[in-house]
Design an enzyme around this catalytic site. Structure first.
Site, PDB file in Angstrom:
ATOM      1  N   TYR A 110      -9.214  13.848  55.505  1.00  0.00           N
ATOM      2  CA  TYR A 110     -10.382  14.629  55.060  1.00  0.00           C
ATOM      3  C   TYR A 110     -11.647  14.409  55.860  1.00  0.00           C
ATOM      4  CZ  TYR A 110     -14.421  15.772  52.184  1.00  0.00           C
ATOM      5  OH  TYR A 110     -15.615  16.243  51.755  1.00  0.00           O
ATOM      6  N   ASN A 170     -21.564   2.087  58.915  1.00  0.00           N
ATOM      7  CA  ASN A 170     -20.666   2.996  58.188  1.00  0.00           C
ATOM      8  C   ASN A 170     -19.575   2.147  57.556  1.00  0.00           C
ATOM      9  OD1 ASN A 170     -17.939   5.134  59.259  1.00  0.00           O
ATOM     10  ND2 ASN A 170     -18.939   5.089  57.282  1.00  0.00           N
ATOM     11  N   GLY A 171     -19.437   2.249  56.256  1.00  0.00           N
ATOM     12  CA  GLY A 171     -18.400   1.483  55.573  1.00  0.00           C
ATOM     13  C   GLY A 171     -18.940   0.803  54.341  1.00  0.00           C
ATOM     14  N   GLY A 212     -22.317  12.648  56.471  1.00  0.00           N
ATOM     15  CA  GLY A 212     -23.398  12.262  55.579  1.00  0.00           C
ATOM     16  C   GLY A 212     -24.508  13.284  55.582  1.00  0.00           C
ATOM     17  N   CYS A 259     -20.720   7.447  55.888  1.00  0.00           N
ATOM     18  CA  CYS A 259     -21.792   7.568  56.867  1.00  0.00           C
ATOM     19  C   CYS A 259     -21.260   7.809  58.266  1.00  0.00           C
ATOM     20  CB  CYS A 259     -22.627   6.295  56.901  1.00  0.00           C
ATOM     21  SG  CYS A 259     -23.206   5.788  55.280  1.00  0.00           S
TER      22      CYS A 259
HETATM   23  P1  AMP Z   1     -11.531  16.963  43.570  1.00  0.00           P
HETATM   24  O1  AMP Z   1     -12.140  18.292  43.468  1.00  0.00           O
HETATM   25  O2  AMP Z   1     -12.276  15.897  42.820  1.00  0.00           O
HETATM   26  O3  AMP Z   1     -10.066  16.920  43.242  1.00  0.00           O
HETATM   27  O4  AMP Z   1     -11.633  16.511  45.111  1.00  0.00           O
HETATM   28  C1  AMP Z   1     -10.777  17.079  46.064  1.00  0.00           C
HETATM   29  C2  AMP Z   1     -11.527  17.993  46.959  1.00  0.00           C
HETATM   30  O5  AMP Z   1     -12.639  17.290  47.510  1.00  0.00           O
HETATM   31  C3  AMP Z   1     -10.676  18.460  48.109  1.00  0.00           C
HETATM   32  O6  AMP Z   1     -10.930  19.834  48.305  1.00  0.00           O
HETATM   33  C4  AMP Z   1     -11.127  17.637  49.287  1.00  0.00           C
HETATM   34  O7  AMP Z   1     -11.241  18.439  50.452  1.00  0.00           O
HETATM   35  C5  AMP Z   1     -12.466  17.088  48.892  1.00  0.00           C
HETATM   36  N1  AMP Z   1     -12.540  15.629  49.101  1.00  0.00           N
HETATM   37  C6  AMP Z   1     -11.547  14.751  49.212  1.00  0.00           C
HETATM   38  N2  AMP Z   1     -12.010  13.510  49.390  1.00  0.00           N
HETATM   39  C7  AMP Z   1     -13.347  13.593  49.400  1.00  0.00           C
HETATM   40  C8  AMP Z   1     -14.401  12.650  49.557  1.00  0.00           C
HETATM   41  N3  AMP Z   1     -14.154  11.370  49.759  1.00  0.00           N
HETATM   42  N4  AMP Z   1     -15.664  13.117  49.518  1.00  0.00           N
HETATM   43  C9  AMP Z   1     -15.920  14.395  49.315  1.00  0.00           C
HETATM   44  N5  AMP Z   1     -14.972  15.335  49.152  1.00  0.00           N
HETATM   45  C10 AMP Z   1     -13.696  14.943  49.185  1.00  0.00           C
END
Ligand code: AMP
Length: 497
Positions: A268, A123-124, A48, A22
């Site tokens: 990220y 947030n958290g 979010g 968030c």
């Molecule tokens: P995955 O496709 O499951 O391996 O997730 C990695 C991809 O999702 C990468 O391209 C990241 O930029 C993105 N990503 C990493 N952490 C998150 C997160 N907490 N929430 C949403 N997207 C994420």
């Protein structure tokens, strides 16, 4: 479905949990409080995209607007903003990756208490949220939402202190975990961060009026000045006086511990133009890419391509350090939300396809070095490698600008259960690489990551950041998880008797 207070199964970190990412924004004493809050939330939209809410106080009453969807879908309408009068407001953007996506969970949450109305935006994640909630419900509390943030309202309501701010301080001393939180009363805007500062929160000013928000990009959008970060464990109380002046007070109810910001803000989560923990997110990500190029060079590569947008600064750093050209080899469709917004793996995979496409002009006949910020389930890498090969890439070498994720998060960053993480589904790196279909796969080391952010390797005795997803080192007790594990053990014992 409303979860039962005694059944803990619903709070495990699976696809059905209450698990949020968030952003928060609050302002006190400004004539355009709600409009500025809407603009601030718009800048925090990346934190979010599921829902947005604003609560203001004016004309002797609290006013709330809560909507599913993007900030721009609702809060650009003058009629909506007109329903949020007053010189003080707080707002929230919410991103539950799963769990109940319902209006009743949209924040700010509001309650009318003995000491007057109070709204909170959080947030958290509390690591004892479900335990507290169960105790509160057992004691007669009636919960309106399934959000763990609501326990704070109950704790404020039950506190024996006289003023709302004392009650707020009393309440946050009972929660454990990662939080950046804002509260709004009839005269006060209160801001706080958890004792080790896992989640970020900054203080700014516009026309001499205080603002608190998750990231500095929300100050930039309204032309406000950054003052400082809210310190870990600090509570800042800004009170509007009858003459319109504002008195600010700071309390540090818990003894000071070293700050340990969540590394994922750098990897990220935060926007590249934000300054988090006094560091430029863009510069840190570029450093991560440069360190990756040093640790995991790929001399056979012709071109460096990023998974946009989050992988782009690291890819630029990798390209600069290795003197291999950076090109826009993957184009992102900006009208699709983040991949993880979708609640099931099937839809997530489809979402990923809708989001990216290969730029053949750059890819065909080339040996591509593909840089991304992280691998979680592996969905994105798997899909992008296929896409690049279909576009004519002769080799695809993946370089990830963070270490392997092997442990789930409990502080407000979306990660699946441990067994669903790609790193835990394969015995070694080569097996992960084969699954994704790449020619090679390499990750940044934990020290390379620490150096990219703070210039020093990880201090193993006192780590400078929160990094459990890579190390398994959780910086706080995981009270709800301990309870779940205990219940599982008991259930297993019972079934084997
Ligand atoms: P995955 O496709 O499951 O391996 O997730 C990695 C991809 O999702 C990468 O391209 C990241 O930029 C993105 N990503 C990493 N952490 C998150 C997160 N907490 N929430 C949403 N997207 C994420």
């Amino acid at each position: 479905m409303i979860n039962s207070s005694t059944d803990f199964s619903y709070c495990q970190l699976d696809d059905d949990t209450l698990h949020e990412e968030c952003g928060v924004f609050g302002i006190l004493g400004h004539a355009e409080a709600a409009t500025l809050t809407a603009l601030g939330l718009h800048a925090l939209q990346h934190r979010g995209q599921d829902a947005a809410g604003i609560v203001s106080y004016g004309h002797s009453a609290f006013h709330a607007e809560k909507q599913m969807g993007l900030v721009g879908d609702h809060y650009t309408d003058p009629a909506t903003l007109a329903r949020l009068p007053g010189v003080m407001a707080i707002g929230h953007v919410r991103y539950p990756t799963s769990g109940e996506i319902a209006l009743r969970n949209v924040q700010p949450l509001f309650a009318e208490l003995e000491v007057g109305g109070i709204a909170i935006a959080h947030n958290g994640n509390f690591t004892n949220g479900m335990t507290l909630r169960r105790e509160l419900i057992a004691g007669g509390a009636i919960c309106q939402s399934t959000s763990d943030s609501e326990v704070v309202l109950h704790l404020i309501a039950r506190s024996r202190y006289a003023s709302s701010s004392e009650r707020f301080v009393d309440a946050i001393q009972q929660v454990e975990g990662g939080y950046a939180m804002l509260a709004l009363t009839r005269t006060k805007l209160i801001a706080t961060r958890d004792p080790i500062g896992i989640r970020p929160l900054v203080m700014g000013t516009l026309d001499g009026k205080p603002i608190f928000c998750s990231e500095t990009c929300a100050l930039d959008i309204i032309g406000a000045q950054y003052i400082r970060d809210v310190e870990n464990g600090e509570v800042i109380i800004c009170e509007l006086q009858k003459n319109g002046s504002i008195v600010t007070k700071t309390i540090k109810p818990v003894s000071k511990k070293p700050e340990r910001l969540c590394l994922f803000e750098y990897i990220y989560f935060s926007r590249p133009d934000s300054i988090v923990g006094k560091r430029s997110i863009y510069t840190v990500r570029k450093n991560m890419g440069m360190n990756l190029a040093i640790e995991a060079p790929c001399r056979e590569g012709d071109v460096v391509v990023s998974v946009p947008d989050s992988g782009t600064p690291a890819a630029i750093g990798y390209a600069q350090e290795s003197s291999i050209p950076f090109e826009l080899g993957i184009i992102r469709n900006h009208y699709v939300g983040r991949t993880f917004i979708e609640p099931t793996q099937h839809i997530r995979a489809l979402g990923a396809k809708l989001k990216h496409s290969a730029n053949r002009a750059v890819i065909a006949g080339r040996r591509v070095i593909l840089v991304d910020d992280s691998i979680v389930r592996g969905t994105t890498s798997l899909k992008i490698v296929r896409m690049l090969r279909d576009a004519g890439a002769i080799e695809v070498h993946i370089r990830i600008a963070s270490p392997m994720i092997s442990y789930p998060d409990f502080y407000g960053i979306d990660t699946p259960k441990a067994e669903k993480l790609l790193a835990n589904q394969h015995p070694n790196l080569q097996s992960m690489c084969d699954y994704i279909g790449a020619n090679s796969l390499k990750f940044l080391s934990i020290d390379g990551l620490y150096r990219a952010i703070g210039g020093k390797p990880r201090d193993h005795l006192n780590p400078q950041f929160t990094d459990h997803y890579f190390t398994g080192h959780y910086p706080t007790r995981l009270i709800d998880q301990e309870s779940i594990n205990k219940n599982h053990t008991l259930a297993t014992l019972r079934s084997s008797c």
